[in-house]
Design a protein around this motif. Sequence first.
Motif, PDB file in Angstrom:
ATOM      1  N   GLU A  26       0.835  -1.209   0.000  1.00 34.05           N
ATOM      2  CA  GLU A  26       0.000   0.000   0.000  1.00 34.05           C
ATOM      3  C   GLU A  26       0.870   1.260   0.000  1.00 34.05           C
ATOM      4  OE1 GLU A  26      -3.459   1.543  -0.644  1.00 34.05           O
ATOM      5  OE2 GLU A  26      -3.161  -0.615  -0.392  1.00 34.05           O
ATOM      6  N   GLN A  48       1.000   4.192  -2.839  1.00 35.53           N
ATOM      7  CA  GLN A  48       0.749   5.601  -2.506  1.00 35.53           C
ATOM      8  C   GLN A  48       1.996   6.466  -2.693  1.00 35.53           C
ATOM      9  OE1 GLN A  48      -2.213   6.882  -1.298  1.00 35.53           O
ATOM     10  NE2 GLN A  48      -3.276   4.926  -1.465  1.00 35.53           N
ATOM     11  N   LYS A  49       3.075   5.844  -3.172  1.00 32.13           N
ATOM     12  CA  LYS A  49       4.353   6.526  -3.343  1.00 32.13           C
ATOM     13  C   LYS A  49       4.829   7.212  -2.059  1.00 32.13           C
ATOM     14  CE  LYS A  49       3.828   7.307  -8.323  1.00 32.13           C
ATOM     15  NZ  LYS A  49       3.654   5.873  -8.502  1.00 32.13           N
ATOM     16  N   ALA A  50       4.590   6.567  -0.953  1.00 33.17           N
ATOM     17  CA  ALA A  50       5.093   7.074   0.323  1.00 33.17           C
ATOM     18  C   ALA A  50       6.424   6.395   0.609  1.00 33.17           C
ATOM     19  CB  ALA A  50       4.092   6.789   1.437  1.00 33.17           C
TER      20      ALA A  50
END
Lengths: 115, 262
Positions: free
Chosen positions: A17, A21-23
């Motif tokens: 996830e 979310q490119k976190a």
Amino acid sequence: MHELGIAESALKAAIVEMEKQKAIRILSLTLRIGELAAVDPQAMEFAFKTVTLGTPAEGATLEIDHVAPIAWCRDCSESFSTDSIAFFKCPRCGNYSGELKQGREIELARLELDS
Amino acid sequence: MHHLHHDFTTPRDHEKPARVNPGEVGTVDVRPDDPVDLPPPGDFRKQTGRSIEVNIPLLAENNRLAAENREHFKSHGLKVINLVSGPGAGKTTLLARTLKELANSISCGVLVGDLETDSDAQRLRHDAVPVAQLTTGSACHLDAHMIAHGFEALHMHNPQLLFIENVGNLVCPAEFDLGETVRVALFACTDGEDKPLKYPPIYRSSHLVLMTKADIAEACGFDRKQARENLKKVCPKAEVIELSSKTGDGFEQWLEFIRGIL
Ligand SMILES: Nc1nc2c(ncn2[C@@H]2O[C@H](COP(=O)(O)OP(=O)(O)OP(=O)(O)O)[C@@H](O)[C@H]2O)c(=O)[nH]1
Ligand SMILES: [Zn+2]
Ligand SMILES: [Zn+2]
Ligand SMILES: [Zn+2]
């Protein structure tokens, strides 16, 4: 029951996830655990610390939302909360039920991500 | 931070804003008068953290594989019985006798789960029945993935009935669907009447409860009526059969149950 395996699945799902979310880091995870799911919160906390070492979730906080059990009576379609973990007596008809509507969940509910 | 302003040489004049005429190039100081201090380093987490709802079931992988097994077994016309109980309730003894009774008329296979030894599989050796031992190492239960591999290893031709003897454990096997047709819990007279109240999920998740070792119930001071009442409360919909794998009492009812699901 299988706190280590659950912690591993939670971490795996959280990282998927996070990447979606490119976190870059996971700051906290919230699990939703049914009170009849046979998961021990302390063992869970320990397992979580162990599996997150050296991962983007290292140092993240683990929170647990407990879900109280609700049983369901097939004979009169009544939903009711249960005092006993062993048996569920329908308050309407007095029959025993073996069915739960909720209270056995083991889910990753929420994530706090740092991007 | 304030003194920084005064070190700059750029002229600032709030009263008379710079006016730039056409054809000229002027400088306009737009720095804020009192710049807000930057947040201290290290606190950035609170600043940028965003919360998202995901709602992912964590045992979903086993459930997915169990559904695959169920589909696979169904396409072969195979019925599967998952035997669960605490250690020593009599699963292997029951199976040995059951195979003796059925193996001539029904094509059976057996998967036996244990932590280490293959002694249960040795006890179940039967000329007409393929038996595979699944040694789980540290896993205290069988899961759907192990069953898929175990079934493949059996190489059964036109199988009708697969027995699975789960690891002796009253807790985890309740949570792991294997793709079985029916789950059968063994409840031995020697376990004590209160077992269903102490470990409800395993009984609650079973279709049938076998009260085993009936031949020694009396000697154990086992209160049958109390035991049945406890089962009625915990798993009111489950069938209950009392039997003994030693004497064969009650066995006909058990065999009838099996023939009933085929
Ligand atoms: N009297 C009597 N003894 C039994 C009966 N069934 C099993 N036993 C005895 O109970 C003991 C345990 O039986 P097993 O069949 O090995 O039990 P199990 O559930 O397979 O044990 P694990 O695989 O270790 O969990 C053995 O000593 C058996 O002989 C029965 O119907 N009557
Ligand atoms: Zn009711
Ligand atoms: Zn055994
Ligand atoms: Zn287990």
